[in-house]
Scaffold this motif. Structure first.
Motif, mmCIF file in Angstrom:
data_model
loop_
_atom_site.group_PDB
_atom_site.id
_atom_site.type_symbol
_atom_site.label_atom_id
_atom_site.label_comp_id
_atom_site.label_asym_id
_atom_site.label_seq_id
_atom_site.Cartn_x
_atom_site.Cartn_y
_atom_site.Cartn_z
ATOM 1 N N ALA A 171 -10.047 -5.297 -0.002
ATOM 2 C CA ALA A 171 -9.006 -4.345 -0.388
ATOM 3 C C ALA A 171 -7.813 -5.046 -1.020
ATOM 4 N N ASN A 172 -7.214 -4.372 -2.027
ATOM 5 C CA ASN A 172 -6.028 -4.882 -2.737
ATOM 6 C C ASN A 172 -6.295 -6.216 -3.421
ATOM 7 N N ARG A 190 -9.480 -1.178 -4.096
ATOM 8 C CA ARG A 190 -8.378 -0.604 -3.320
ATOM 9 C C ARG A 190 -8.708 -0.571 -1.828
ATOM 10 N N HIS A 191 -9.936 -0.190 -1.514
ATOM 11 C CA HIS A 191 -10.356 -0.111 -0.116
ATOM 12 C C HIS A 191 -11.790 -0.619 -0.013
#
Length: 302
Positions: free
Chosen positions: A77-78, A60-61
């Motif tokens: 991220a992502n 996510r990060h």
């Protein structure tokens, strides 16, 4: 490295069972690292190991570096990465202060109960982009994390008569979300759905056959015969879908395993040659050097 397949129970022993670790019997493990306050460490995942489960990594990060079948990936991220059972996996480095990553390990027996086709999950992205890593939109990440959090919470609840059924349904929802993401990415430009689906099936089946047979079969004719199509037609289909020939894919599977055995198994070159069904060490050496540019001995010493 030990060549054995690492089962879910041993994975649970290898990772530090901190505040963001949960497990439901031999069905799945949910692992999350998000500073500050995370206790989960990845030290025991730094050595390449063959995991007997489907592994789903969602960053996510921050950023982490991992290897899948000895190929390094920088996962930012992502980004989602899906690793099929039997693949070599290791985490080489992480960004300890900014990293927020969730990892799911799902046993193959539990996947069979859910009745999800493993190849549908990752081979479409693999052959499309030559990488198991997929960039997601923030909204897609948020939706997947809601399912993940529910599964994590559920595994901490008291076991009841329907616990497995609930877990099965939540996992199925996650997998169908992944399938939807893949199809939205890849099928936007499909002109003829029926024709494309049929041709795509041949490619998926070819990749699956190679995954299970590359140690003993390296000829294009073997795989074409299993699919009941001509080698020429198989070559055309795979080249169109992946940008690489069917023979190149077969060679890649063999070379990845050869490198793994040479570096980590403790086998000598002759034993590696026989493990990969080469008639002798010389033929293996010529094959390896032709594809890598160096001899097996030089690679093993390096």
């Amino acid at each position: 490295m030990n060549e054995k397949i690492i089962e879910l129970g041993e994975i649970a022993e290898r990772v530090n069972q901190g505040t963001h670790f949960s497990r439901m019997a031999d069905n799945y493990i949910c692992l999350r690292y998000n500073r500050p306050g995370s206790e989960t460490k990845f030290d025991d995942l730094r050595i390449p190991a063959r995991l007997a489960c489907l592994t789903i990594v969602l960053v996510r990060h921050g950023c982490m570096c991992a290897e899948v079948d000895l190929i390094p990936y920088q996962i930012r991220a992502n980004t989602l990465i899906i690793i099929n059972p039997g693949s070599l996996f290791s985490i080489s480095s992480i960004d300890p202060e900014r990293l927020d990553v969730s990892i799911m390990f799902v046993s193959t027996s539990f996947l069979l109960d859910i009745n999800i086709d493993l190849n549908a999950l990752d081979i479409r992205s693999l052959i499309e982009k030559r990488t198991p890593a997929v960039r997601l939109l923030p909204a897609q990440v948020q939706k997947l994390m809601r399912y993940y959090d529910l599964l994590d919470i559920h595994s901490r609840d008291e076991v009841t008569l329907f616990s497995t059924n609930v877990a099965r349904s939540l996992c199925a929802a996650i997998f169908y979300e992944l399938l939807q993401i893949n199809y939205l990415r890849i099928d936007r430009q499909v002109n003829s759905a029926v024709s494309t689906r049929r041709r795509s099936t041949y490619v998926h089946d070819f990749m699956r056959l190679v995954h299970f047979n590359y140690k003993s079969h390296r000829t294009l004719g073997f795989y074409a015969g299993k699919l009941y199509i001509s080698p020429k037609y198989l070559t055309v289909l795979v080249k169109e879908a992946t940008g690489r020939s069917a023979t190149e894919w077969i060679d890649e599977f063999v070379i990845i395993e050869a490198k793994n055995l040479l570096r980590f198994s403790g086998k000598n070159i002759q034993q590696v040659a026989y493990a990969l069904n080469f008639p002798n060490q010389s033929s293996f050496g010529k094959y390896f050097k032709r594809l890598t540019g160096i001899s097996p001995m030089a690679y093993q010493k390096g």
